[in-house]
Scaffold this active site. Sequence first.
Site, PDB file in Angstrom:
ATOM      1  N   LEU A  34       0.764  -1.244  -0.120  1.00 19.43           N
ATOM      2  CA  LEU A  34      -0.082   0.193  -0.078  1.00 19.43           C
ATOM      3  C   LEU A  34       0.723   1.424  -0.069  1.00 19.43           C
ATOM      4  CD1 LEU A  34      -2.857  -1.082   2.490  1.00 19.43           C
ATOM      5  CD2 LEU A  34      -2.843  -1.306  -0.029  1.00 19.43           C
ATOM      6  N   SER A 125      10.505  -2.722 -18.887  1.00 21.16           N
ATOM      7  CA  SER A 125      10.282  -1.437 -19.446  1.00 21.16           C
ATOM      8  C   SER A 125      11.148  -1.363 -20.954  1.00 21.16           C
ATOM      9  CB  SER A 125      10.504  -0.486 -18.532  1.00 21.16           C
ATOM     10  OG  SER A 125      10.631   0.867 -19.303  1.00 21.16           O
ATOM     11  N   TYR A 150      16.070   3.609 -11.612  1.00 22.20           N
ATOM     12  CA  TYR A 150      14.950   2.887 -12.043  1.00 22.20           C
ATOM     13  C   TYR A 150      15.072   1.896 -13.280  1.00 22.20           C
ATOM     14  CZ  TYR A 150      10.412   1.988 -14.327  1.00 22.20           C
ATOM     15  OH  TYR A 150       9.529   1.345 -14.963  1.00 22.20           O
ATOM     16  N   LYS A 154      15.400  -2.266 -13.706  1.00 20.15           N
ATOM     17  CA  LYS A 154      14.834  -3.228 -14.772  1.00 20.15           C
ATOM     18  C   LYS A 154      15.722  -3.886 -15.574  1.00 20.15           C
ATOM     19  CE  LYS A 154      10.814  -2.066 -13.485  1.00 20.15           C
ATOM     20  NZ  LYS A 154      10.032  -2.932 -12.545  1.00 20.15           N
ATOM     21  N   ASN A 179       4.411   2.691 -22.874  1.00 23.09           N
ATOM     22  CA  ASN A 179       3.543   3.627 -22.000  1.00 23.09           C
ATOM     23  C   ASN A 179       2.054   3.273 -21.795  1.00 23.09           C
ATOM     24  OD1 ASN A 179       6.042   4.858 -23.418  1.00 23.09           O
ATOM     25  ND2 ASN A 179       5.651   6.542 -22.091  1.00 23.09           N
TER      26      ASN A 179
HETATM   27  C1  UD1 Z   1       8.513   7.385 -18.335  1.00 18.80           C
HETATM   28  C2  UD1 Z   1       9.804   6.727 -17.842  1.00 18.80           C
HETATM   29  C3  UD1 Z   1       9.711   5.384 -18.204  1.00 18.80           C
HETATM   30  C4  UD1 Z   1       8.332   4.581 -17.413  1.00 18.80           C
HETATM   31  C5  UD1 Z   1       7.193   5.317 -18.074  1.00 18.80           C
HETATM   32  C6  UD1 Z   1       5.949   4.428 -17.701  1.00 18.80           C
HETATM   33  C7  UD1 Z   1      11.258   8.985 -17.950  1.00 18.80           C
HETATM   34  C8  UD1 Z   1      12.442   9.216 -18.448  1.00 18.80           C
HETATM   35  N1  UD1 Z   1      10.899   7.367 -18.195  1.00 18.80           N
HETATM   36  O1  UD1 Z   1       8.532   7.206 -19.736  1.00 18.80           O
HETATM   37  O2  UD1 Z   1      10.972   4.846 -17.395  1.00 18.80           O
HETATM   38  O3  UD1 Z   1       8.586   3.075 -17.701  1.00 18.80           O
HETATM   39  O4  UD1 Z   1       7.236   6.460 -17.814  1.00 18.80           O
HETATM   40  O5  UD1 Z   1       5.686   5.036 -16.645  1.00 18.80           O
HETATM   41  O6  UD1 Z   1      10.551   9.380 -17.118  1.00 18.80           O
HETATM   42  N2  UD1 Z   1       5.837  14.823 -21.227  1.00 18.80           N
HETATM   43  C9  UD1 Z   1       5.291  16.293 -21.380  1.00 18.80           C
HETATM   44  N3  UD1 Z   1       4.853  16.783 -20.326  1.00 18.80           N
HETATM   45  C10 UD1 Z   1       4.601  16.416 -18.893  1.00 18.80           C
HETATM   46  C11 UD1 Z   1       4.785  14.901 -18.775  1.00 18.80           C
HETATM   47  C12 UD1 Z   1       5.371  14.210 -19.998  1.00 18.80           C
HETATM   48  O7  UD1 Z   1       5.620  16.998 -22.378  1.00 18.80           O
HETATM   49  O8  UD1 Z   1       4.239  16.868 -18.202  1.00 18.80           O
HETATM   50  C13 UD1 Z   1       6.265  14.092 -22.453  1.00 18.80           C
HETATM   51  C14 UD1 Z   1       7.327  13.584 -22.201  1.00 18.80           C
HETATM   52  O9  UD1 Z   1       8.570  14.494 -22.310  1.00 18.80           O
HETATM   53  C15 UD1 Z   1       7.328  12.352 -22.914  1.00 18.80           C
HETATM   54  C16 UD1 Z   1       6.104  11.982 -23.116  1.00 18.80           C
HETATM   55  O10 UD1 Z   1       5.259  13.170 -22.713  1.00 18.80           O
HETATM   56  O11 UD1 Z   1       7.923  12.756 -24.366  1.00 18.80           O
HETATM   57  C17 UD1 Z   1       5.606  10.840 -22.185  1.00 18.80           C
HETATM   58  O12 UD1 Z   1       6.177  11.154 -20.957  1.00 18.80           O
HETATM   59  P1  UD1 Z   1       5.908  10.015 -19.720  1.00 18.80           P
HETATM   60  O13 UD1 Z   1       4.566   9.950 -19.427  1.00 18.80           O
HETATM   61  O14 UD1 Z   1       6.673  10.742 -18.302  1.00 18.80           O
HETATM   62  O15 UD1 Z   1       6.592   8.521 -19.993  1.00 18.80           O
HETATM   63  P2  UD1 Z   1       8.144   8.594 -20.777  1.00 18.80           P
HETATM   64  O16 UD1 Z   1       9.085   9.589 -20.154  1.00 18.80           O
HETATM   65  O17 UD1 Z   1       7.982   8.016 -22.025  1.00 18.80           O
END
Ligand code: UD1
Length: 335
Positions: A34, A125, A150, A154, A179
Amino acid sequence: MKKILVTGGLGFIGSHTVVELQNKGFEVVIIDDLSNSKIDVLEKITEITGIKPLFHKIDLRVKADVTSFFDTNKVDGVIHFAAFKAVGESIQKPLAYYENNIGSLVYLLQEMKNRSIDHFIFSSSCTVYGQADALPINENAPIKKAESTYGNTKQIGEEIIAESCKAYNMNAIALRYFNPIGAHESIKIGELPIGVPQNLIPFITQTAAGLRKELSVFGADYDTSDGTAVRDYIHVVDLAKAHIAALERLINKKNKVNFEFFNVGTGIGSSVLEVITAFEKAAGKPLNYKIVDRREGDITAAYADTTTANKELNWKTEKSLDEALAAAWKWQQQQ
Ligand code: UD1
């Protein structure tokens, strides 16, 4: 009826996987501490499936508690989700991440080995590939040096499993998630980020709900069609089903080697701006956002070559990005 231990079974992906396991007739016992989930999820799972899973609040870092669980519960397989998953935090607290993500894994595998429990599914991942040299990413792409603790947990986790499978003749599958997003169609379970969401979709839905002022789009100068970074967003229910497919592969002895790994994504890359546009359509309203600098550690693009998973697991995604975003939005509105 096979009894499956699901660690982290009250979390986002874990809870959806428990539902799919129960739908397929498996008996489920959940271990969760939890630390990043709520006990109410147990009731919600029960409401969806009509079956209350067995539940033990156990911290897997406590070896004696892990042993005592296996002493008193006979299980036929383990799906292991329980882990810390915040990339930024992992760099600040590496030892906590190694203790939890690696320590727990070792304890579980030891108990399984000692009792000849054979089937193990591991949450890995796509982060293990870093920025892959070729897209879409297939399973032969080289593992790149991890950008975060992290990510390293993995990679190391997969190595520990591979070596254990070889030494003790166990069978395991690692699923390398792209994702995961969305929520169950019942809108009873979904993602519950604690604090400010780091991931894109919860940040979008919280912004649309008025909980956040605006979304920051991290970088519009990437070498992609519209300059924003590209990812492969997979509906959590499709991802959950991949676990059942992997488990059945092991149970039916269809695996080709002791330790296998598969990419689990949709095969479709979507840019941040494409996701925003799709979300605006799903929610029926515009989203407040601004372009800011790139986020440190982010890669340009990652999406899966799903050929191997489709064929070997006899599994494919069924849900679209639009459906996943609509579910995520409904889930947010219901919070
Ligand atoms: C992240 C993790 C990854 C994890 C995955 C699933 C990192 C570097 N990687 O992946 O290890 O397995 O989450 O939980 O954090 N974005 C924005 N604005 C935001 C948030 C995100 O523009 O506020 C963009 C990011 O730059 C990216 C995309 O959205 O291009 C996806 O981001 P995010 O959901 O955080 O996933 P990952 O970075 O791909």
